[in-house]
Design an enzyme around this catalytic site. Structure first.
Site, PDB file in Angstrom:
ATOM      1  N   ARG A   1       0.809  -1.238   0.000  1.00 48.08           N
ATOM      2  CA  ARG A   1       0.000   0.000   0.000  1.00 48.08           C
ATOM      3  C   ARG A   1       0.839   1.283   0.000  1.00 48.08           C
ATOM      4  NH1 ARG A   1      -2.282  -3.493  -1.298  1.00 48.08           N
ATOM      5  NH2 ARG A   1      -4.128  -4.502  -0.444  1.00 48.08           N
TER       6      ARG A   1
ATOM      7  N   CYS B   1     -10.266   0.708   3.680  1.00 47.13           N
ATOM      8  CA  CYS B   1      -9.584   0.414   4.951  1.00 47.13           C
ATOM      9  C   CYS B   1      -8.914   1.671   5.486  1.00 47.13           C
ATOM     10  CB  CYS B   1      -8.541  -0.681   4.758  1.00 47.13           C
ATOM     11  SG  CYS B   1      -9.299  -2.295   4.558  1.00 47.13           S
TER      12      CYS B   1
ATOM     13  N   GLU C   1      -3.824   3.902   6.370  1.00 48.59           N
ATOM     14  CA  GLU C   1      -3.860   3.648   4.920  1.00 48.59           C
ATOM     15  C   GLU C   1      -4.604   4.823   4.259  1.00 48.59           C
ATOM     16  OE1 GLU C   1      -4.795  -0.366   3.736  1.00 48.59           O
ATOM     17  OE2 GLU C   1      -5.825   0.314   1.930  1.00 48.59           O
TER      18      GLU C   1
HETATM   19  C1  LIG Z   1     -15.578   0.510  -0.678  1.00 48.26           C
HETATM   20  C2  LIG Z   1     -14.083   0.650  -0.868  1.00 48.26           C
HETATM   21  C3  LIG Z   1     -13.307  -0.481  -1.048  1.00 48.26           C
HETATM   22  C4  LIG Z   1     -11.921  -0.371  -1.212  1.00 48.26           C
HETATM   23  N1  LIG Z   1     -11.180  -1.512  -1.383  1.00 48.26           N
HETATM   24  C5  LIG Z   1      -9.843  -1.411  -1.547  1.00 48.26           C
HETATM   25  C6  LIG Z   1      -9.037  -2.589  -1.726  1.00 48.26           C
HETATM   26  O1  LIG Z   1      -9.522  -3.708  -1.768  1.00 48.26           O
HETATM   27  N2  LIG Z   1      -7.699  -2.424  -1.881  1.00 48.26           N
HETATM   28  C7  LIG Z   1      -7.110  -1.188  -1.869  1.00 48.26           C
HETATM   29  O2  LIG Z   1      -5.885  -1.098  -2.026  1.00 48.26           O
HETATM   30  N3  LIG Z   1      -7.846  -0.068  -1.697  1.00 48.26           N
HETATM   31  C8  LIG Z   1      -9.183  -0.147  -1.538  1.00 48.26           C
HETATM   32  N4  LIG Z   1      -9.928   0.985  -1.360  1.00 48.26           N
HETATM   33  C9  LIG Z   1      -9.254   2.295  -1.286  1.00 48.26           C
HETATM   34  C10 LIG Z   1      -9.101   3.021  -2.638  1.00 48.26           C
HETATM   35  O3  LIG Z   1     -10.121   2.662  -3.544  1.00 48.26           O
HETATM   36  C11 LIG Z   1      -7.735   2.755  -3.270  1.00 48.26           C
HETATM   37  O4  LIG Z   1      -6.695   3.170  -2.411  1.00 48.26           O
HETATM   38  C12 LIG Z   1      -7.615   3.490  -4.613  1.00 48.26           C
HETATM   39  O5  LIG Z   1      -6.505   3.028  -5.295  1.00 48.26           O
HETATM   40  C13 LIG Z   1      -7.492   5.005  -4.450  1.00 48.26           C
HETATM   41  O6  LIG Z   1      -7.602   5.570  -5.742  1.00 48.26           O
HETATM   42  P1  LIG Z   1      -8.279   6.993  -5.936  1.00 48.26           P
HETATM   43  O7  LIG Z   1      -8.208   7.323  -7.373  1.00 48.26           O
HETATM   44  O8  LIG Z   1      -9.613   7.029  -5.323  1.00 48.26           O
HETATM   45  O9  LIG Z   1      -7.249   7.878  -5.121  1.00 48.26           O
HETATM   46  P2  LIG Z   1      -7.597   9.192  -4.264  1.00 48.26           P
HETATM   47  O10 LIG Z   1      -8.397   8.780  -3.081  1.00 48.26           O
HETATM   48  O11 LIG Z   1      -8.159  10.230  -5.141  1.00 48.26           O
HETATM   49  O12 LIG Z   1      -6.148   9.608  -3.814  1.00 48.26           O
HETATM   50  C14 LIG Z   1      -5.411   8.797  -2.919  1.00 48.26           C
HETATM   51  C15 LIG Z   1      -3.982   9.357  -2.813  1.00 48.26           C
HETATM   52  O13 LIG Z   1      -3.316   9.191  -4.054  1.00 48.26           O
HETATM   53  C16 LIG Z   1      -2.887  10.454  -4.576  1.00 48.26           C
HETATM   54  N5  LIG Z   1      -3.105  10.382  -6.022  1.00 48.26           N
HETATM   55  C17 LIG Z   1      -4.264  10.096  -6.672  1.00 48.26           C
HETATM   56  N6  LIG Z   1      -4.059  10.055  -7.998  1.00 48.26           N
HETATM   57  C18 LIG Z   1      -2.749  10.327  -8.194  1.00 48.26           C
HETATM   58  C19 LIG Z   1      -1.926  10.426  -9.352  1.00 48.26           C
HETATM   59  N7  LIG Z   1      -2.412  10.235 -10.583  1.00 48.26           N
HETATM   60  N8  LIG Z   1      -0.602  10.726  -9.187  1.00 48.26           N
HETATM   61  C20 LIG Z   1      -0.082  10.925  -7.938  1.00 48.26           C
HETATM   62  N9  LIG Z   1      -0.816  10.849  -6.808  1.00 48.26           N
HETATM   63  C21 LIG Z   1      -2.133  10.543  -6.932  1.00 48.26           C
HETATM   64  C22 LIG Z   1      -3.755  11.499  -3.872  1.00 48.26           C
HETATM   65  O14 LIG Z   1      -3.092  12.754  -3.787  1.00 48.26           O
HETATM   66  C23 LIG Z   1      -3.943  10.858  -2.508  1.00 48.26           C
HETATM   67  O15 LIG Z   1      -2.810  11.112  -1.702  1.00 48.26           O
HETATM   68  C24 LIG Z   1     -11.310   0.911  -1.203  1.00 48.26           C
HETATM   69  C25 LIG Z   1     -12.106   2.054  -1.036  1.00 48.26           C
HETATM   70  C26 LIG Z   1     -13.477   1.930  -0.870  1.00 48.26           C
HETATM   71  C27 LIG Z   1     -14.304   3.174  -0.710  1.00 48.26           C
END
Ligand SMILES: Cc1cc2nc3c(=O)[nH]c(=O)nc-3n(C[C@H](O)[C@H](O)[C@H](O)COP(=O)(O)OP(=O)(O)OC[C@H]3O[C@@H](n4cnc5c(N)ncnc54)[C@H](O)[C@@H]3O)c2cc1C
Length: 311
Positions: free
Chosen positions: A180, A229, A300
């Site tokens: 992660r 998480c 996380e």
């Molecule tokens: C119901 C649910 C289930 C989930 N299950 C999982 C799971 O099974 N496994 C898991 O790992 N995660 C899970 N997650 C968490 C989440 O979906 C992941 O961490 C996902 O990869 C985050 O992507 P995002 O685009 O939403 O990032 P954001 O929430 O928009 O950003 C997260 C971080 O990444 C940075 N960021 C975003 N895009 C970029 C980019 N292009 N370049 C540089 N930095 C960037 C942001 O600044 C921030 O610090 C879950 C979330 C929910 C709500």
């Protein structure tokens, strides 16, 4: 501080959406967060590069936002520019006649769409990521994963735009990632990546998908807003959820934030939760887990302060 002159200049740089005082609660899965001074959606890497260079030169704080599924914004929002990647949504499968396939994905491609398209194209490797609601870029930045694989494992390379606006290619061997976590240069944006998948029988892919689906349906709350998480697992044998569950914290509330009854490592928004509520709950959990289990839980969830996260 962002002033009218900055907004005008940014309007000249970005052809995509630009919103002033954008309520961040509308851009996150938690449905929490006050207004961002400005939210913009660049439509290509050159716009993004020009924007980053300008913000850097003007010392304006910015934050990269993917699908907003792993972030908690402050109740006062964000002072600066939130750069949302949603409009960077290109995708290409590189056919070369062999069983191994390379797929290029831009930052804003939703992971669920990527998994579904790969599976439909008969490509195996992403099935376990089914149901992760983020963007591809967010998945790279957080090294998202499930079922024993993470985005980092699939990557062949990523392309970044650094805070000076320069595009840089990082091959897999130079990527530094662990559970992660993906180490990216401060303030840089992952704009696209190439992943490697393999061709497989459709029946096999369907089975893999079904096992990912049933695991997720059993284990994760889907009826209430959350950000996935909250804590990293201290080790593969010691899930944070089990530790929290052991302390009997399922259902515990602070204001409108509640430890999920389904998965103790999820905090859900029961309707009117504030960031303050979520942070209070996080602090209680961390303190109690440390006091009673002698484990220091690491977040996380990305907690975004009102000011910069990149300096
Ligand atoms: C119901 C649910 C289930 C989930 N299950 C999982 C799971 O099974 N496994 C898991 O790992 N995660 C899970 N997650 C968490 C989440 O979906 C992941 O961490 C996902 O990869 C985050 O992507 P995002 O685009 O939403 O990032 P954001 O929430 O928009 O950003 C997260 C971080 O990444 C940075 N960021 C975003 N895009 C970029 C980019 N292009 N370049 C540089 N930095 C960037 C942001 O600044 C921030 O610090 C879950 C979330 C929910 C709500």
């Amino acid at each position: 501080m962002l002033v009218e002159r900055h907004i005008e200049e940014i309007r000249n740089i970005i052809r995509g959406r630009l919103l002033q005082n954008a309520a961040l609660s509308g851009f996150t899965s938690f449905k929490i967060g006050g207004p961002a001074d400005l939210l913009v959606e660049p439509t290509n890497s050159s716009e993004l590069g020009n924007l980053l260079r300008y913000l850097h030169e003007e010392h304006i704080d910015y934050l990269i936002l993917g699908a907003g599924t792993n972030v908690l914004f402050h109740d006062n929002g964000f002072r600066g520019v939130v750069i949302r990647t949603a409009a960077l949504d290109e995708w290409e499968i590189h056919q070369n006649g062999s069983d191994r396939c390379r797929v290029t994905l831009s930052a804003g491609v939703p992971l669920p769409a990527a998994v579904s398209r790969a599976c439909k194209a008969g490509l195996h490797g992403m099935e376990a990521l089914w149901g992760i609601p983020g963007s591809f870029g967010g998945g790279v930045a957080t090294n998202a994963g499930a079922g024993g694989i993470s985005i980092g494992d699939l990557l062949e390379s990523i392309s970044l735009v650094d805070r000076a606006g320069k595009e840089i290619l990082i091959p897999k061997e130079d990527l530094n990632y662990t559970y992660r976590t993906m180490c990216l240069p401060a303030g840089s944006v992952a704009i696209r990546g190439i992943i490697r998948l393999v061709r497989a029988e459709q029946g096999f892919i369907e089975e893999e998908l079904e096992s990912a689906r049933s695991l997720r349906r059993k284990k994760q709350p889907t009826d209430r807003p959350s950000a996935g998480c909250v804590f990293k697992n201290p080790s593969p044998d010691l899930p944070a959820g089990s530790l929290i569950d052991r302390l009997g914290f399922k259902g515990m509330q602070a204001g409108g934030a509640q430890v999920s009854e389904v998965h103790a490592n999820f905090i859900v928004n029961t309707g009117n939760a504030t960031a303050e509520d979520v942070l209070r709950l996080i602090e209680t959990i961390r303190n109690e887990v440390f006091r009673r289990e002698h484990v220091d839980l690491e977040l996380e969830l990305c907690v975004i302060s009102e000011g910069s996260t990149h300096e």
